[in-house]
Design an enzyme around this catalytic site. Structure first.
Site, mmCIF file in Angstrom:
data_model
loop_
_atom_site.group_PDB
_atom_site.id
_atom_site.type_symbol
_atom_site.label_atom_id
_atom_site.label_comp_id
_atom_site.label_asym_id
_atom_site.label_seq_id
_atom_site.Cartn_x
_atom_site.Cartn_y
_atom_site.Cartn_z
ATOM 1 N N LYS A 136 4.931 -4.196 2.225
ATOM 2 C CA LYS A 136 3.569 -4.599 2.604
ATOM 3 C C LYS A 136 3.920 -5.996 2.899
ATOM 4 O O LYS A 136 2.905 -6.515 3.915
ATOM 5 C CB LYS A 136 2.978 -5.436 0.978
ATOM 6 C CG LYS A 136 3.040 -5.150 -0.224
ATOM 7 C CD LYS A 136 2.574 -5.672 -1.135
ATOM 8 C CE LYS A 136 2.021 -5.028 -2.193
ATOM 9 N NZ LYS A 136 2.317 -3.667 -3.266
ATOM 10 N N GLU A 169 -5.113 -13.046 -2.160
ATOM 11 C CA GLU A 169 -5.078 -12.929 -3.598
ATOM 12 C C GLU A 169 -3.548 -12.004 -3.956
ATOM 13 O O GLU A 169 -3.334 -11.443 -3.671
ATOM 14 C CB GLU A 169 -6.540 -12.349 -4.003
ATOM 15 C CG GLU A 169 -6.357 -10.551 -4.090
ATOM 16 C CD GLU A 169 -5.838 -10.379 -2.859
ATOM 17 O OE1 GLU A 169 -6.376 -10.823 -1.178
ATOM 18 O OE2 GLU A 169 -5.319 -9.186 -2.323
ATOM 19 N N SER A 199 8.118 3.392 -1.224
ATOM 20 C CA SER A 199 7.486 2.290 -0.560
ATOM 21 C C SER A 199 7.734 1.097 -1.142
ATOM 22 O O SER A 199 7.444 0.009 -0.281
ATOM 23 C CB SER A 199 5.814 1.941 -1.637
ATOM 24 O OG SER A 199 5.849 2.223 -2.852
#
Ligand SMILES: *Cc1c(COP(=O)(O)O)cnc(C)c1O
Length: 398
Positions: A89, A111, A380
């Site tokens: 991310k 969010e 990930s």
């Protein structure tokens, strides 16, 4: 239809389905992104932060023990779990905060559901001295106390959202409302390859560094031989970042692994593309495949993994699905838990539960591969955040 026929469209998917009030700021963002995505100085600064702050390039690791376990082929792991903050991310958060800075914004908002994207956003806001507000449902705040505390430590304000089910969907609506009211000085960092144009394109571009590095690294490892790519799919950002570089390589077979949760019944999984029940519709500003009921109402989806627990998927994945460029498959909670333990034991790497879904697909894929075929799985994120939950799911005390 193939490709981006129209601005912000992936075949018939994508677009901008937003309230009129948000259009000016989307247009502003689109123009800024068009400009800076070609700007050498911007790209050089992004590369610098990828290298010096996030820890890129990430390793492409030959998982010898895992390969031995399956008895053939060659399995590699793309180690996004080694990045600062523990997942892919940060690639996107860094790109977007640099863009926000260029646009003269003084505040970023986000969010968050499980809190991972909130932490990534709060991290880059701290780094660039920007104000940061993270919208989060009160139910999620209760469930994710550690991440809430991390965001506060990083200087972010966590805004509790009490409307609706007080979870991610409501936090998203609240963030959009706030954005519309503060478009002058605020940039909204969306955390996956979803949302209205230009987000899916922009997030994909920031994450595509994953696939570009794989291309380079696999040259050294195997002379370029690559047969399979595996990545898990929530909103689809680590997967699109993995696949995009190889989208025209038909000999590289690509698998997007969704969460099959506790079973095929509606509401028991998060299989947006791999379930026969899913159809396209509009969610969070884009036309894409959605988990919905017979009346077209978006349903609450379920997965053991908070990062895969999303009823939509990025529009480019919907196009890849219909064109057969990527095959989308499901892995259930149990299978993911087994892969979580297997990688920990065999390689000394504790994977995120999200990534464990991609790893678990190896058990289905490897029996069908040839002796010398090469597989890359994108890891990930790391599993530190999930250990407590996994111990509980295995019925053990902590
Ligand atoms: C958030 C997250 C995901 C799911 O998001 P995508 O946009 O589908 O990549 C997957 N893995 C990890 C470790 C995450 O934190």
């Amino acid at each position: 239809m193939t490709g981006e026929m129209k601005k912000g469209r992936f075949g018939k998917f994508g677009g901008q389905y937003v309230p009129e009030i948000v259009m000016p700021v989307l247009n502003e963002l689109e123009q800024a992104y068009e400009k800076y995505s070609r700007d050498e100085e911007f790209l050089a600064e992004l590369r610098k932060y990828y290298m010096e702050y996030a820890g890129r390039p990430t390793l492409l690791y030959y998982a010898e023990q895992l390969t031995k376990h399956y008895g053939k082929g060659k399995i590699y792991l793309k180690r996004e779990d080694l990045l600062h903050t523990g997942a892919h991310k940060i690639n996107n958060a860094l790109g977007q905060v640099l863009l926000a800075k260029r646009m003269g914004k003084k505040r970023v908002i986000a969010e968050t559901g499980a809190g991972q994207h909130g932490v990534a956003t709060a991290t880059v806001a701290a780094l660039f001295g920007m104000e940061c507000r993270v919208f989060m449902g009160t139910v999620d705040i209760e469930r994710q106390k550690l991440n809430v505390f991390k965001m506060k430590l990083l200087g972010a304000e966590v805004v509790p959202v009490t409307t609706g089910t007080a979870t991610l969907k409501d936090a998203t609506s609240e963030a959009i409302r706030y954005w519309a009211a503060h478009i002058e000085d605020t940039h909204y960092i969306i955390g996956s390859a979803v949302g209205p144009h230009p987000y899916p394109t922009m997030v994909r571009d920031f994450q595509s560094v994953i696939g570009r590095e794989i291309r380079q690294q696999i040259k050294t490892e195997t002379g370029g031989r690559l047969d399979y790519l595996l990545a898990c799919v929530g909103g689809g950002s680590n997967a699109i970042g993995t696949f995009y570089e190889f989208k025209d390589d038909a000999n590289v077979r690509k698998f997007g692994v969704e969460a099959a949760g506790r079973g095929p019944a509606i509401g028991d999984n998060a299989q947006t593309l791999s379930s026969p029940a899913s159809r396209p519709g509009v969610l969070h500003g884009a036309y894409s495949y959605l988990a919905q009921d017979e009346d077209g109402q978006v349903i609450e989806v379920y997965s053991i993994s908070a990062g895969l627990d999303y009823p939509g998927v990025g529009p480019e994945h919907s196009m890849f699905h219909e064109q057969g460029i990527v095959k989308y498959v499901g892995i259930n909670d149990q299978e993911a838990l087994e892969a979580f333990q297997l990688l920990s034991r065999l390689e000394g790497i504790i994977p995120a539960v999200e990534s464990s879904h991609a790893l678990a697909y190896l058990a289905k894929l490897m029996p069908q591969t040839n002796e010398d075929e090469v597989v890359v799985v994108t890891l990930s994120g790391r599993g530190d955040k999930d250990v407590q939950q996994v111990v509980k799911a295995l019925g053990e005390e902590i």
